[in-house]
Design an enzyme around this catalytic site. Structure first.
Site, PDB file in Angstrom:
ATOM      1  N   HIS A 256       0.834  -1.137  -0.271  1.00 40.30           N
ATOM      2  CA  HIS A 256       0.042  -0.013   0.000  1.00 40.30           C
ATOM      3  C   HIS A 256       0.734   1.335  -0.045  1.00 40.30           C
ATOM      4  CE1 HIS A 256      -3.716   1.922  -0.145  1.00 40.30           C
ATOM      5  NE2 HIS A 256      -4.573   1.331   0.794  1.00 40.30           N
ATOM      6  N   ARG A 257       2.316   1.340   0.158  1.00 43.86           N
ATOM      7  CA  ARG A 257       3.041   2.462   0.140  1.00 43.86           C
ATOM      8  C   ARG A 257       3.090   2.930  -1.285  1.00 43.86           C
ATOM      9  NH1 ARG A 257       8.347   0.045   2.805  1.00 43.86           N
ATOM     10  NH2 ARG A 257       7.846  -1.604   1.369  1.00 43.86           N
TER      11      ARG A 257
END
Length: 485
Positions: free
Chosen positions: A456-457
């Site tokens: 999700h980064r």
């Protein structure tokens, strides 16, 4: 020992067989002391944290000594085998009357020369890898031979050349204390781990050397006395014996302890690092893949695919590659040190493979540029190599996105953990015949569930959803492989 004698021996050190690897376990020796070897001949098989590989010797000669036994883990740069490169060379005469000593001479000449003594350009290499200076300095060696052991080894070689036995060298002179027991470094480590004093072990090896079996015999508990005088010999003989490394109750094994090493150790470390470094998000979609299954059946009869491995995984891999092409931002890596997102212009497609040694993830290099027949050939080769346990460390490096097919185990779906350094992993569930609404009617259709985990980064919910939705859309209508490619 003279220079003439010491120059006869060459020590082959464990090479660096892959990036970042610092140790390997010796699985199997293919040679024994006294065997003749030639340059390039495979002498042993070792297991690194990533794969099992065979090591060729870079010398011609006769095997003098195997420095470690099978099952021992050795650090990169450690000498594992000594070769006599000038067999038959006459040794200088031994002293007229050698006196027994309690310990080897303080400064015996080394019996084996380093690879530095070999001709230039003859560095031990394995599939493009060689022993680099950096690889041998990554950390302190656990298996380096202590100074006393080196002295003992030097004394053993000198004894062989002079016709003197190890037992004679080890015998204490009158009035001296008992000499240090003779044992190889792995055996000393085993004794230390088991809490056994080597001085109390009765040696059975040649020349009075303590062997692994001697240590295990010394560590074995003494047989318990029978609880009552009328216990028969037959009853005692019939009592089950628990396997070594197990916990038993009344002789019945209740637990078994298995050392964590090799591929299992590396996989565990990688998964823990990935799970607690990259914030995972997993999304799911259940789809009708009936048309994909029909395409697979047609491709099996296509002459252009003759002799190739054709299965649903091939179409799923191609569908994911097309989805990545439509959403290239998903194919990236997070560079924490430089605080950068590294966008990859290529796709090295990883395929998770279960092998007897554990889970490995080799990848197909530049999978994005391959035609369907080329992709099928690469998949077939990858699977066959993995099953044989011959996957090289290079084949498992620099992956970008991975597919794991849990459906082959009858599992519907899962929440896969990212392969370290990659941005996404697609889990494919079992394809089953299920009731499905098709064209307004409930019919039996081939259905499966896809699960996409992503970092999700790098990948937000919208981008991850688009990649999963595009992959699903292609599998529902495979003609999009043509219109979207």
């Amino acid at each position: 020992m003279t220079t003439e004698i010491s120059s006869r021996y060459r020590e082959f050190k464990l090479p660096d067989v892959g990036e970042g690897l610092t140790e390997a376990e010796i699985l199997k020796w293919y040679v024994q002391p006294g065997d003749t070897v030639t340059d390039g001949q495979v002498v042993c098989e070792v297991e690194t944290a990533k794969a099992a590989v065979e090591l060729p010797i870079p010398y011609d000669g006769v095997v003098h000594e195997l420095r470690f036994e099978e099952g021992v883990t050795v650090d990169v740069g450690t000498s594992i085998i000594t070769v006599d490169v000038a067999p038959g060379t006459a040794a200088p005469e031994a002293p007229a009357a050698p006196e027994p000593v309690a310990a080897p001479a303080a400064e015996p000449a080394a019996p084996a020369a380093d690879e530095d003594d070999a001709p230039k350009g003859r560095q031990p290499v394995l599939v493009g890898y060689g022993v680099s200076e950096a690889s041998t300095k990554r950390r302190a060696r656990k298996t380096d031979v202590p100074a006393p052991e080196k002295a003992a080894y030097a004394a053993s070689v000198q004894a062989e050349l002079n016709g003197t036995s190890l037992a004679a060298q080890a015998a204490p002179a009158a009035g001296e204390d008992r000499a240090r027991p003779l044992a190889k470094p792995p055996v000393r480590k085993l004794a230390k781990d088991l809490g056994i004093d080597l001085a109390s072990v009765t040696p059975t090896g040649p020349g009075g050397i303590v062997t692994r079996e001697d240590v295990h015999a010394a560590a074995a508990p003494a047989p318990a006395a029978p609880a009552a005088a009328d216990v028969s010999r037959e009853t005692v003989a019939a009592a089950p014996v628990a396997a070594p490394g197990s916990v038993s109750v009344d002789g019945v094994a209740r637990e078994t302890r298995i050392p964590i090493k090799g591929v299992r150790k590396a996989t565990a470390a990688a998964m823990v690092n990935s799970a607690f470094t990259a914030p995972h998000v997993t999304e799911f979609v259940t789809i009708d893949v009936t048309r994909t299954m029909k395409l697979v059946a047609e491709l099996k009869d296509d002459k252009d695919m003759a002799g190739l491995r054709v299965n649903p995984l091939l179409i799923i891999a191609k569908a994911l590659l097309v989805a990545i092409k439509r959403n290239p931002a998903v194919n990236a890596a997070w560079d924490e040190a430089n605080q950068e997102i590294v966008q990859k212009e290529y796709v090295n497609l990883g395929i998770a493979a279960a092998t007897p040694r554990g889970l490995i993830v080799p990848n197909i290099k530049d999978a994005h540029a391959k035609t369907l027949p080329e992709l099928a050939a690469a998949l077939g080769e990858l699977v066959a190599t993995a099953r044989e346990g011959k996957t090289s460390p290079a084949a498992m490096q620099h992956g970008t996105v991975t597919i794991t097919n849990v459906g082959v185990f009858g599992v519907d779906t899962g929440t896969p953990i990212l392969n370290p350094g990659e941005s996404a992993i697609l889990a494919v569930g079992a394809i089953k015949l299920q009731p499905w609404v098709h064209k307004g009617k409930v019919k039996a259709r081939q259905v499966t569930t896809l699960a996409l985990s992503f970092d999700h980064r790098l990948v937000d919910g919208e981008l991850g959803s688009k990649v999963l939705a595009d992959t699903a859309a292609i599998l529902e209508h495979p003609k999009r492989l043509i219109t979207w490619a």
